[in-house]
Design an enzyme around this catalytic site. Structure first.
Site, PDB file in Angstrom:
ATOM      1  N   SER A 140       0.862  -1.180   0.000  1.00 16.79           N
ATOM      2  CA  SER A 140       0.000   0.000   0.000  1.00 16.79           C
ATOM      3  C   SER A 140       0.897   1.228   0.000  1.00 16.79           C
ATOM      4  O   SER A 140       2.079   1.139   0.376  1.00 16.79           O
ATOM      5  CB  SER A 140      -0.853   0.015   1.272  1.00 16.79           C
ATOM      6  OG  SER A 140      -1.497   1.253   1.418  1.00 16.79           O
ATOM      7  N   TYR A 151      -2.321  -0.480  10.449  1.00 15.18           N
ATOM      8  CA  TYR A 151      -2.344  -0.795   9.014  1.00 15.18           C
ATOM      9  C   TYR A 151      -1.005  -0.461   8.366  1.00 15.18           C
ATOM     10  O   TYR A 151      -0.429  -1.276   7.652  1.00 15.18           O
ATOM     11  CB  TYR A 151      -3.485  -0.025   8.347  1.00 15.18           C
ATOM     12  CG  TYR A 151      -3.658  -0.346   6.877  1.00 15.18           C
ATOM     13  CD1 TYR A 151      -4.105  -1.604   6.468  1.00 15.18           C
ATOM     14  CD2 TYR A 151      -3.386   0.603   5.884  1.00 15.18           C
ATOM     15  CE1 TYR A 151      -4.264  -1.903   5.123  1.00 15.18           C
ATOM     16  CE2 TYR A 151      -3.548   0.309   4.538  1.00 15.18           C
ATOM     17  CZ  TYR A 151      -3.991  -0.942   4.159  1.00 15.18           C
ATOM     18  OH  TYR A 151      -4.152  -1.234   2.815  1.00 15.18           O
TER      19      TYR A 151
HETATM   20  N1  NAP Z   1      -8.683  -0.319  -1.657  1.00 13.79           N
HETATM   21  C1  NAP Z   1      -7.645   0.443  -1.329  1.00 13.79           C
HETATM   22  O1  NAP Z   1      -7.751   1.688  -1.311  1.00 13.79           O
HETATM   23  C2  NAP Z   1      -6.335  -0.217  -0.981  1.00 13.79           C
HETATM   24  C3  NAP Z   1      -5.190   0.591  -0.922  1.00 13.79           C
HETATM   25  C4  NAP Z   1      -3.974   0.005  -0.617  1.00 13.79           C
HETATM   26  C5  NAP Z   1      -3.883  -1.349  -0.411  1.00 13.79           C
HETATM   27  N2  NAP Z   1      -5.013  -2.120  -0.469  1.00 13.79           N
HETATM   28  C6  NAP Z   1      -4.868  -3.553  -0.185  1.00 13.79           C
HETATM   29  O2  NAP Z   1      -5.534  -4.311  -1.184  1.00 13.79           O
HETATM   30  C7  NAP Z   1      -5.918  -5.575  -0.643  1.00 13.79           C
HETATM   31  C8  NAP Z   1      -7.369  -5.845  -1.000  1.00 13.79           C
HETATM   32  O3  NAP Z   1      -8.212  -4.935  -0.310  1.00 13.79           O
HETATM   33  P1  NAP Z   1      -9.501  -4.271  -0.968  1.00 13.79           P
HETATM   34  O4  NAP Z   1      -9.269  -2.825  -0.990  1.00 13.79           O
HETATM   35  O5  NAP Z   1      -9.888  -4.968  -2.194  1.00 13.79           O
HETATM   36  O6  NAP Z   1     -10.556  -4.508   0.216  1.00 13.79           O
HETATM   37  P2  NAP Z   1     -11.897  -5.360   0.321  1.00 13.79           P
HETATM   38  O7  NAP Z   1     -12.836  -5.001  -0.781  1.00 13.79           O
HETATM   39  O8  NAP Z   1     -12.372  -5.175   1.713  1.00 13.79           O
HETATM   40  O9  NAP Z   1     -11.402  -6.845   0.101  1.00 13.79           O
HETATM   41  C9  NAP Z   1     -10.600  -7.499   1.046  1.00 13.79           C
HETATM   42  C10 NAP Z   1     -10.538  -8.970   0.716  1.00 13.79           C
HETATM   43  O10 NAP Z   1      -9.720  -9.612   1.692  1.00 13.79           O
HETATM   44  C11 NAP Z   1     -10.395 -10.754   2.172  1.00 13.79           C
HETATM   45  N3  NAP Z   1      -9.990 -11.084   3.533  1.00 13.79           N
HETATM   46  C12 NAP Z   1      -9.943 -10.278   4.623  1.00 13.79           C
HETATM   47  N4  NAP Z   1      -9.568 -10.977   5.695  1.00 13.79           N
HETATM   48  C13 NAP Z   1      -9.357 -12.247   5.267  1.00 13.79           C
HETATM   49  C14 NAP Z   1      -8.958 -13.436   5.908  1.00 13.79           C
HETATM   50  N5  NAP Z   1      -8.699 -13.493   7.224  1.00 13.79           N
HETATM   51  N6  NAP Z   1      -8.849 -14.559   5.172  1.00 13.79           N
HETATM   52  C15 NAP Z   1      -9.107 -14.541   3.844  1.00 13.79           C
HETATM   53  N7  NAP Z   1      -9.496 -13.449   3.177  1.00 13.79           N
HETATM   54  C16 NAP Z   1      -9.625 -12.313   3.895  1.00 13.79           C
HETATM   55  C17 NAP Z   1     -11.873 -10.414   2.080  1.00 13.79           C
HETATM   56  O11 NAP Z   1     -12.641 -11.604   1.913  1.00 13.79           O
HETATM   57  P3  NAP Z   1     -13.566 -12.312   3.031  1.00 13.79           P
HETATM   58  O12 NAP Z   1     -14.052 -11.253   3.961  1.00 13.79           O
HETATM   59  O13 NAP Z   1     -14.638 -12.966   2.220  1.00 13.79           O
HETATM   60  O14 NAP Z   1     -12.654 -13.291   3.667  1.00 13.79           O
HETATM   61  C18 NAP Z   1     -11.911  -9.624   0.774  1.00 13.79           C
HETATM   62  O15 NAP Z   1     -12.052 -10.485  -0.325  1.00 13.79           O
HETATM   63  C19 NAP Z   1      -5.654  -5.486   0.865  1.00 13.79           C
HETATM   64  O16 NAP Z   1      -4.434  -6.131   1.161  1.00 13.79           O
HETATM   65  C20 NAP Z   1      -5.517  -3.995   1.105  1.00 13.79           C
HETATM   66  O17 NAP Z   1      -4.739  -3.702   2.221  1.00 13.79           O
HETATM   67  C21 NAP Z   1      -6.228  -1.580  -0.747  1.00 13.79           C
END
Ligand code: NAP
Length: 274
Positions: A144, A157
């Site tokens: 991130s 985070y």
């Molecule tokens: N969106 C942003 O602005 C942003 C920015 C920087 C980095 N990121 C990173 O991108 C990645 C994806 O996040 P996102 O933004 O797409 O968020 P999201 O829409 O909330 O998706 C998160 C995913 O992680 C899964 N997850 C969470 N805890 C888990 C666990 N214990 N076991 C297995 N799966 C788990 C969730 O699935 P279930 O709940 O079904 O398990 C969901 O599919 C993360 O690592 C996040 O830190 C996102």
């Protein structure tokens, strides 16, 4: 670069494929002819995505997997192997964000954050390392912009993502002799559910994402950029213009970030408590 040529027939395991960036990546890899293994906790969402991909003639498999639970990623990897015969690309994407000032949260909050964002990534690595060695494949880690910049209200985070970046840096050299590439993806703000998830990892669908729409990159756009970086085996890709700018400012004018951080910058509220 012809991404179809690059990914056709590849077997891709994605953790956190039920939502946001992970789901968008699954669609994009599948569009390029890859077989996708969809791992996460919420089976209903994975099954809906699986139906969508299957109806388009793509190959996918649903894997119930909690990256914090011992054995889950191993069985996800085993089932991917059984379904597709190999694993070429692993995307350690599952993650969420714990918010709050350090004094207002507890050690348990930090520990929960690290269980998913750091140890979950390590479990994913250990469960698939031999597969990637065999395929001379690619390990993709989701970092991130918060792995460069630590702001008030988001220490757990940021700490977890700094750790992921450190891991990527070390693994990149350690895995080179085995022919495994490591790609670290560092997104800025991307459209997803992440800002609707509370400190325990529970989604509050009714809660509003505090970020304005215009600043967030659509998850589909982010996924296309991630695939391009994976195809090129780029060691690191920062996604979003504002993300690139923020990292550049942090590198060259770190005091500017401190100045803004000290001028009342505070993190977002925890969903479900606002
Ligand atoms: N969106 C942003 O602005 C942003 C920015 C920087 C980095 N990121 C990173 O991108 C990645 C994806 O996040 P996102 O933004 O797409 O968020 P999201 O829409 O909330 O998706 C998160 C995913 O992680 C899964 N997850 C969470 N805890 C888990 C666990 N214990 N076991 C297995 N799966 C788990 C969730 O699935 P279930 O709940 O079904 O398990 C969901 O599919 C993360 O690592 C996040 O830190 C996102």
């Amino acid at each position: 670069m012809d991404l179809k040529k690059k990914f056709e027939g590849k077997s891709v395991l994605i953790t956190g494929a039920s939502s946001g960036i992970g789901a968008a990546l699954a669609r994009e890899f599948a569009k390029m002819g890859a077989k996708v293994a969809l791992a996460a906790r919420r089976l209903d969402r994975l099954e809906a995505l699986n139906r969508e991909l299957t109806s388009l003639g793509r190959s996918s498999v649903v894997l119930e997997c909690d990256v914090t639970r011992e054995g889950d990623v191993e069985s996800a990897a085993r089932r991917t192997r059984e379904s597709f015969g190999k694993i070429d690309i692993v995307v350690a994407n599952a993650g969420y964000g714990v918010v709050g000032n350090v004094e207002g949260i507890s050690l348990t909050d930090f520990s929960n954050q690290f269980e998913t964002n750091v140890f979950g990534v390590l479990r994913t690595f250990y469960a698939t390392y031999e597969d990637l060695k065999r395929s001379r494949g690619t390990l993709v880690l989701l970092g991130s912009v918060a792995s460069y910049i630590s702001l008030p209200g988001a220490a757990p985070y940021s700490m977890s993502k700094f750790a992921v970046r450190a891991l990527a840096r070390a693994l990149r050299e350690e895995l080179k002799p085995h022919g495994i590439s490591v790609v670290l993806i560092s997104p800025g703000f991307v459209e997803s559910d992440i800002r609707r998830v509370d400190n325990l990892g529970k989604l509050h669908p009714e809660s509003e994402d505090p970020l304005p729409h215009w600043i967030k990159m659509p998850a589909e756009t982010a996924a296309r950029k991630i695939l391009a970086a994976v195809a090129r085996k780029k060691p690191e890709e920062i996604i979003t213009f504002h993300g690139k700018l923020a990292v550049w400012i942090e590198r060259h004018f770190p005091k500017l970030i401190s100045y803004f951080a000290g001028r009342g910058a505070k993190g977002r509220p925890e969903p479900g408590r606002d």
